[in-house]
Structures are given as structure tokens and as C-alpha cells.
Design a protein around this motif. Structure first.
Motif, short mmCIF file in Angstrom:
data_model
loop_
_atom_site.label_atom_id
_atom_site.label_comp_id
_atom_site.label_asym_id
_atom_site.label_seq_id
_atom_site.Cartn_x
_atom_site.Cartn_y
_atom_site.Cartn_z
N UNK A 1 35.73 11.96 11.22
CA UNK A 1 37.13 11.55 11.34
C UNK A 1 38.04 12.75 11.04
N UNK A 2 38.97 12.63 10.06
CA UNK A 2 39.95 13.69 9.85
C UNK A 2 39.61 14.61 8.68
N UNK A 3 38.38 14.62 8.24
CA UNK A 3 37.99 15.48 7.11
C UNK A 3 38.25 16.96 7.40
N UNK A 4 38.13 17.36 8.65
CA UNK A 4 38.32 18.77 9.01
C UNK A 4 39.73 19.26 8.71
N UNK A 5 40.71 18.36 8.66
CA UNK A 5 42.08 18.78 8.41
C UNK A 5 42.22 19.50 7.07
N UNK A 6 41.42 19.13 6.09
CA UNK A 6 41.54 19.72 4.77
C UNK A 6 41.17 21.20 4.74
N UNK A 7 40.49 21.65 5.78
CA UNK A 7 40.13 23.07 5.85
C UNK A 7 41.29 23.95 6.29
N UNK A 8 42.38 23.33 6.74
CA UNK A 8 43.51 24.11 7.22
C UNK A 8 44.40 24.64 6.09
N UNK A 9 43.89 24.59 4.85
CA UNK A 9 44.55 25.32 3.77
C UNK A 9 44.12 26.78 3.77
N UNK A 10 43.33 27.14 4.75
CA UNK A 10 42.83 28.50 4.89
C UNK A 10 43.40 29.15 6.15
N UNK A 11 43.99 30.33 5.99
CA UNK A 11 44.50 31.07 7.15
C UNK A 11 43.38 31.43 8.10
N UNK A 12 42.24 31.84 7.56
CA UNK A 12 41.10 32.21 8.40
C UNK A 12 40.61 31.02 9.21
N UNK A 13 40.59 29.84 8.60
CA UNK A 13 40.14 28.64 9.31
C UNK A 13 41.10 28.35 10.46
N UNK A 14 42.40 28.46 10.19
CA UNK A 14 43.37 28.26 11.26
C UNK A 14 43.11 29.21 12.42
N UNK A 15 42.86 30.49 12.11
CA UNK A 15 42.65 31.48 13.16
C UNK A 15 41.45 31.14 14.04
N UNK A 16 40.48 30.45 13.47
CA UNK A 16 39.30 30.05 14.24
C UNK A 16 39.54 28.78 15.03
N UNK A 17 40.54 27.98 14.62
CA UNK A 17 40.79 26.68 15.28
C UNK A 17 42.29 26.46 15.43
N UNK A 18 42.95 27.22 16.30
CA UNK A 18 44.41 27.15 16.40
C UNK A 18 44.95 26.10 17.37
N UNK A 19 44.07 25.30 17.95
CA UNK A 19 44.50 24.40 19.02
C UNK A 19 43.99 22.97 18.79
N UNK A 20 44.82 22.02 19.16
CA UNK A 20 44.46 20.60 19.18
C UNK A 20 44.55 20.13 20.63
N UNK A 21 43.60 19.34 21.07
CA UNK A 21 43.76 18.68 22.36
C UNK A 21 44.01 17.20 22.10
N UNK A 22 45.06 16.70 22.67
CA UNK A 22 45.39 15.28 22.54
C UNK A 22 45.66 14.74 23.92
N UNK A 23 44.67 14.04 24.45
CA UNK A 23 44.80 13.41 25.76
C UNK A 23 45.20 11.96 25.56
N UNK A 24 46.26 11.55 26.24
CA UNK A 24 46.60 10.13 26.20
C UNK A 24 45.95 9.46 27.41
N UNK A 25 46.02 8.16 27.45
CA UNK A 25 45.44 7.43 28.57
C UNK A 25 46.23 7.66 29.86
N UNK A 26 47.37 8.39 29.73
CA UNK A 26 48.21 8.66 30.90
C UNK A 26 48.19 10.12 31.34
N UNK A 27 47.71 11.01 30.48
CA UNK A 27 47.71 12.42 30.82
C UNK A 27 47.10 13.27 29.73
#
Length: 330
Positions: free
Chosen positions: A176-202
């Protein structure tokens, strides 16, 4: 004289077996009960998280994504944008065909959110309130709830709210959303800077613009206290409200991404409870990651070399009290 030992052992003839007293018997019974309880709880916890993982795997297969985890992390000068060929529509349902199987199971589905390279990969539902899916899974069974969008957000073919907040539990097994807690790290952000959010319309790709710890409240009398930041109340914003949202986020964010924002950008805000200060479901603290949608024709690559630690960030007072400072980077 015979050397044969008496039957029953050396002490059989000279001593009687000591009987247990009542306190010792009670202690044994309590110990036995505790062992059984621990075993039952252990099995229940194992089954709980095993069921989550199994369900997540099943749902992932119903919404396959073939994109490699690093496709959105490219050189700044790479000639690549987010233009995506139109996907076939199920005319009867009015949704993308890729959501047909998920829709058959639960017609509350409104999208699918991923952070490439992490365990966060899950369908998103939307109910008629913000409570039902706290303890109901995708199959609407009582369980640790599936991530859900704020019921007040508009998610239609014609319109998306300026800011869609998606709430999700931080499962102890990392799902689920446990990975969000890793974003207290600048290095972690640099490795995962993008979210994909697809809705049922696009489909949509979003660049992360901030991550922070916030203290929230639902009590109107406390809303003006600077200790609180009710980010989830910023849904369809005026220009002034947008500016306030960005300012409040920036002064709390662990890092500065260098990704620009402007009024009219569509945002997605991922929110989960943080239990480091108060280890219970009643905690007012949230770990939050905000991302803005890649604009039409914009290069989706993220130049993370521009990202820096936010040396001016602030945290809730309880965090300052625990760590002895307002900013972990100072």
C-alpha cells in the motif's frame, strides 16, 4: 550385593515426586494461554499481510503496466514527452478498456497509482465518504482498506479537481502506501521522482514536487493554528489558495525538487498516517507526497541534479521535541 538400580531410577525409592502448588499451576495455565494467544495473533497477522500481497498481485495483473521503473528518469536533454496514443474506450461504461477487469470487481474504481521502482502499485477507489474504505479492501471485505481518493474530488471525463488527495494505509509488510515514508530522504526522492496516476478516463504522469510531515485536524476551531496544515482541504483552488498550498508545502518539504509549479497545474497528493510520534491509528500526523501532472508537450524526464535538501524546512512541534531540532538537515 547386587549393583542393579531400583526400578524407577535412583531417587524412586527415597523421594516422592514434588506436587505443584496452586500458584505454579495458575502460572502454567496463564503461560499456556499466552502462548496460544501469541500463536493465534501471529497467524492472523501473517494471513492479513499475506492476503494483502496476494490481492495486490492479483489486481496488478488486471491492470498490467509494462513500463520499466526508470523510463521516467532520463537525461534533461532527452527528447521525450508524455504524448500517449489514445487508448480504446469501453463505450458502454465510458472508461478506458484497460480498467474493464478492475471495474467488474468494484465499480468504485477511479484509477491506478504507481511510484515506479517501489512497492506502491495499486488500484484507487472513491466512495461516498472518507471512512468506508479505511477498513474495506478492493473486494469490499472487512480488511485493511484499499487506497481511496477523497470523496469530494471531481474525477470525471470532463474534469479533474485541481488537487486529488489519495489516502492509503502504510502496511507493515511494505505494501500500500508504506513506500511514502521513505521520501524523508533526498536520495530516495532522486531514485523515485515520478508518480503515475491513471484514471479510468485517461493516463497521467506526475513529477513529485514535495514531501513532508504534517499535523492535520478536522476541528474547525484549530484550523487557524500554524501547527496544522490541512492539505486535504485544498481541492478546487482559487489562485490565492493555490499559492497558499504551495507555500505551506514548500516550507515543510524535506527537499526542493527544482520542478516548477503554476496555477492550473493538476496535482495528486498521496497521504498516509505516520505513527513514529504516536504509534496508533489516532495519530494526527501524516506523511505526504505531492506531485504535479506533466503538462501537455512537456518533457517528462526529471533532472534530479537540481534537487537539494531543504535546510529551512519546519516540522510539527512534537517532532522538534523528539529530535531536539526543527530540521533534520541542520
Amino acid at each position: 550385593m547386587s549393583n542393579e538400580q531400583p526400578k524407577g531410577g535412583a531417587h524412586a525409592a527415597g523421594a516422592k515426586k514434588k506436587k505443584l502448588g496452586l500458584p505454579a499451576i495458575i502460572l502454567l495455565v496463564i503461560t499456556g494461554v499466552l502462548v496460544v494467544v501469541v500463536a493465534v495473533v501471529g497467524v492472523a497477522i501473517f494471513n492479513k499481510y499475506n492476503n494483502i500481497q496476494q490481492q495486490q498481485s492479483e489486481l496488478d495483473l488486471l491492470y498490467p503496466t509494462a513500463d520499466p521503473a526508470d523510463m521516467y528518469v532520463a537525461a534533461e536533454d532527452e527528447d521525450w514527452d508524455v504524448t500517449v496514443e489514445s487508448e480504446p474506450i469501453n463505450e458502454e461504461l465510458g472508461i478506458l478498456q484497460s480498467f474493464e477487469e478492475l471495474h467488474k470487481i468494484n465499480d468504485d474504481v477511479i484509477g491506478f497509482v504507481r511510484i515506479p521502482g517501489t512497492q506502491l502499485s495499486t488500484p484507487v477507489v472513491q466512495g461516498t465518504d472518507n471512512t468506508y474504505y479505511l477498513d474495506h479492501d478492493y473486494y469490499k471485505k472487512n480488511a485493511l482498506g484499499i487506497p481511496f481518493a477523497d470523496y469530494r474530488a471531481k474525477i470525471t471525463r470532463e474534469q479533474l479537481s485541481h488537487n486529488i488527495t489519495i489516502y492509503g494505509h502504510s502496511a507493515r509488510d511494505g505494501s500500500y502506501f508504506a513506500s511514502l515514508k521513505n521520501f524523508n530522504s533526498l536520495d530516495y526522492y532522486k531514485q523515485h521522482p515520478v508518480v503515475t496516476f491513471d484514471t479510468i478516463y485517461g493516463k497521467g504522469t506526475y513529477k513529485i514536487v514535495g514531501a513532508f510531515i504534517a499535523k492535520v485536524t478536522t476541528k474547525a476551531g484549530e484550523a487557524a493554528d500554524p501547527e496544522w496544515f490541512n492539505y486535504h482541504e485544498y481541492i478546487d483552488m482559487s489562485s490565492a489558495q493555490f499559492d497558499t498550498f504551495v507555500q505551506e508545502m514548500n516550507k515543510r518539504s524535506y527537499f526542493n525538487t527544482g520542478v516548477d509549479m503554476m496555477y492550473g497545474d493538476q496535482l495528486v497528493t498521496l497521504s498516509t498516517c505516520d505513527t513514529e510520534i504516536i504509534p496508533s491509528g489516532d495519530t494526527p500526523y501524516r506523511m505526504v507526497v505531492v506531485a504535479r501532472r506533466v503538462r501537455a508537450g512537456e518533457n517528462a524526464a526529471v533532472d534530479t541534479s537540481k534537487a537539494t535538501a531543504n535546510t529551512e524546512m519546519i516540522m510539527p512541534q512534537a517532532w522538534q521535541d523528539k529530535y531536539g531540532k526543527a530540521n533534520p538537515y541542520k
